[in-house]
Design a protein around this motif. Sequence first.
Motif, PDB file in Angstrom:
ATOM      1  N   ARG A 104      15.961  -2.607  11.672  1.00  0.00           N
ATOM      2  CA  ARG A 104      16.257  -4.599  11.606  1.00  0.00           C
ATOM      3  C   ARG A 104      14.989  -5.513  11.417  1.00  0.00           C
ATOM      4  N   ALA A 105      13.768  -5.436  11.959  1.00  0.00           N
ATOM      5  CA  ALA A 105      12.965  -6.146  11.729  1.00  0.00           C
ATOM      6  C   ALA A 105      12.449  -6.186  11.042  1.00  0.00           C
ATOM      7  N   LEU A 106      12.815  -5.834   9.655  1.00  0.00           N
ATOM      8  CA  LEU A 106      12.406  -5.779   8.097  1.00  0.00           C
ATOM      9  C   LEU A 106      13.375  -6.631   7.649  1.00  0.00           C
ATOM     10  N   GLU A 107      14.883  -7.238   7.597  1.00  0.00           N
ATOM     11  CA  GLU A 107      15.874  -8.258   7.608  1.00  0.00           C
ATOM     12  C   GLU A 107      14.495  -9.296   6.849  1.00  0.00           C
ATOM     13  N   ASP A 108      15.811  -9.710   6.075  1.00  0.00           N
ATOM     14  CA  ASP A 108      14.525 -11.028   5.264  1.00  0.00           C
ATOM     15  C   ASP A 108      13.458 -11.049   5.212  1.00  0.00           C
ATOM     16  N   LYS A 109      12.116  -9.662   5.176  1.00  0.00           N
ATOM     17  CA  LYS A 109      11.110  -9.816   4.359  1.00  0.00           C
ATOM     18  C   LYS A 109      11.228  -8.720   2.765  1.00  0.00           C
ATOM     19  N   GLU A 116       4.763   7.272   0.464  1.00  0.00           N
ATOM     20  CA  GLU A 116       4.955   8.643   1.773  1.00  0.00           C
ATOM     21  C   GLU A 116       3.992   8.953   1.599  1.00  0.00           C
ATOM     22  N   ASP A 117       2.657   9.196   3.044  1.00  0.00           N
ATOM     23  CA  ASP A 117       1.856  10.253   2.809  1.00  0.00           C
ATOM     24  C   ASP A 117       2.382  11.381   3.489  1.00  0.00           C
ATOM     25  N   VAL A 118       0.792  12.055   3.402  1.00  0.00           N
ATOM     26  CA  VAL A 118       0.642  13.798   3.585  1.00  0.00           C
ATOM     27  C   VAL A 118       1.669  14.161   5.170  1.00  0.00           C
ATOM     28  N   GLU A 119       1.634  12.924   6.032  1.00  0.00           N
ATOM     29  CA  GLU A 119       1.536  13.283   6.989  1.00  0.00           C
ATOM     30  C   GLU A 119       3.254  13.512   7.289  1.00  0.00           C
ATOM     31  N   GLY A 120       3.838  12.682   6.032  1.00  0.00           N
ATOM     32  CA  GLY A 120       5.290  12.126   6.620  1.00  0.00           C
ATOM     33  C   GLY A 120       5.592  10.926   6.716  1.00  0.00           C
ATOM     34  N   ASN A 121       4.491  10.026   7.312  1.00  0.00           N
ATOM     35  CA  ASN A 121       5.118   9.129   7.202  1.00  0.00           C
ATOM     36  C   ASN A 121       5.169   8.017   6.030  1.00  0.00           C
ATOM     37  N   ILE A 122       5.867   6.349   6.322  1.00  0.00           N
ATOM     38  CA  ILE A 122       6.535   5.714   5.462  1.00  0.00           C
ATOM     39  C   ILE A 122       5.650   4.507   5.375  1.00  0.00           C
ATOM     40  N   TRP A 123       4.948   4.339   5.043  1.00  0.00           N
ATOM     41  CA  TRP A 123       4.334   3.183   4.597  1.00  0.00           C
ATOM     42  C   TRP A 123       5.038   1.877   3.473  1.00  0.00           C
ATOM     43  N   ILE A 124       5.333   0.941   4.678  1.00  0.00           N
ATOM     44  CA  ILE A 124       6.319  -0.013   4.378  1.00  0.00           C
ATOM     45  C   ILE A 124       5.859  -1.327   3.511  1.00  0.00           C
ATOM     46  N   GLY A 125       5.415  -2.004   2.104  1.00  0.00           N
ATOM     47  CA  GLY A 125       4.579  -3.031   2.323  1.00  0.00           C
ATOM     48  C   GLY A 125       5.669  -3.824   1.832  1.00  0.00           C
ATOM     49  N   GLY A 130       2.320  -7.974   6.078  1.00  0.00           N
ATOM     50  CA  GLY A 130       1.319  -6.708   6.366  1.00  0.00           C
ATOM     51  C   GLY A 130       2.315  -5.650   6.035  1.00  0.00           C
ATOM     52  N   VAL A 131       1.869  -5.045   6.315  1.00  0.00           N
ATOM     53  CA  VAL A 131       2.533  -3.332   6.094  1.00  0.00           C
ATOM     54  C   VAL A 131       2.566  -2.621   7.362  1.00  0.00           C
ATOM     55  N   TYR A 132       3.591  -1.920   7.139  1.00  0.00           N
ATOM     56  CA  TYR A 132       4.968  -1.293   8.154  1.00  0.00           C
ATOM     57  C   TYR A 132       4.236   0.258   8.117  1.00  0.00           C
ATOM     58  N   ARG A 133       4.849   1.066   8.720  1.00  0.00           N
ATOM     59  CA  ARG A 133       4.537   2.067   8.943  1.00  0.00           C
ATOM     60  C   ARG A 133       5.731   3.089   9.580  1.00  0.00           C
ATOM     61  N   TRP A 134       6.753   3.735   8.928  1.00  0.00           N
ATOM     62  CA  TRP A 134       7.914   4.437   9.918  1.00  0.00           C
ATOM     63  C   TRP A 134       7.158   5.593  10.071  1.00  0.00           C
ATOM     64  N   ASN A 135       7.392   6.111  11.055  1.00  0.00           N
ATOM     65  CA  ASN A 135       7.077   7.562  12.076  1.00  0.00           C
ATOM     66  C   ASN A 135       8.157   7.983  11.954  1.00  0.00           C
ATOM     67  N   PRO A 136       8.349   9.144  11.402  1.00  0.00           N
ATOM     68  CA  PRO A 136       9.827  10.150  10.892  1.00  0.00           C
ATOM     69  C   PRO A 136      10.108  10.754  12.469  1.00  0.00           C
ATOM     70  N   THR A 137       8.794  11.410  13.109  1.00  0.00           N
ATOM     71  CA  THR A 137       8.838  12.092  14.263  1.00  0.00           C
ATOM     72  C   THR A 137       9.415  11.800  15.333  1.00  0.00           C
ATOM     73  N   ASN A 138       8.633  10.446  15.752  1.00  0.00           N
ATOM     74  CA  ASN A 138       9.690   9.805  16.754  1.00  0.00           C
ATOM     75  C   ASN A 138      10.399   8.572  16.445  1.00  0.00           C
ATOM     76  N   GLU A 139      10.626   8.079  15.088  1.00  0.00           N
ATOM     77  CA  GLU A 139      11.476   7.134  14.477  1.00  0.00           C
ATOM     78  C   GLU A 139      10.589   5.502  15.318  1.00  0.00           C
ATOM     79  N   GLU A 140       9.643   5.492  14.722  1.00  0.00           N
ATOM     80  CA  GLU A 140       8.994   4.258  15.525  1.00  0.00           C
ATOM     81  C   GLU A 140       8.694   3.972  14.368  1.00  0.00           C
ATOM     82  N   LEU A 141       8.919   2.449  14.358  1.00  0.00           N
ATOM     83  CA  LEU A 141       8.332   1.531  13.552  1.00  0.00           C
ATOM     84  C   LEU A 141       7.167   0.562  14.387  1.00  0.00           C
ATOM     85  N   VAL A 142       5.744   0.695  13.033  1.00  0.00           N
ATOM     86  CA  VAL A 142       5.248  -0.225  13.989  1.00  0.00           C
ATOM     87  C   VAL A 142       4.674  -1.073  12.398  1.00  0.00           C
TER      88      VAL A 142
END
Length: 142
Positions: A104-109, A116-125, A130-142
Amino acid sequence: MCMAFGQLTAQKIAYKQYSLEDGLSEAEIRAVIQDKNGLMWIATRYGLNRFDGRYFRNYYTEDGLADNKLHSLLEDRNQQLWIGSANGISIREDDRFYTPSAFRALEDKIISCMYEDVEGNIWIGTDGYGVYRWNPTNEELV
């Protein structure tokens, strides 16, 4: 010294151009990927197109996309299709699309690119945020 002379010719490359008449939803293409099943996914200025080699299938907001104005595509290691739009991210599940509440934090962006990096994180430009990182292991968007 031995020299050989002959006529050089260029290889002919066969291609087919697809257009609106063939079923493409829009002529302005923003991103193209081929998934692990061989399907082509085409993000346009107006909708998402799936191409199986013969036919196009078009998807829009009524199918669950966050927006019809698309910018980026990613297929992650779990063969999940991510669609970046002018209004956040949609994820494909079967033949429908949804936006997880964690995004939801990415709405209107505008989502301009994803990786996707080697650890499975999704980097979102984003465009201007700026850039956000989605960590699927702990389901965290930072």
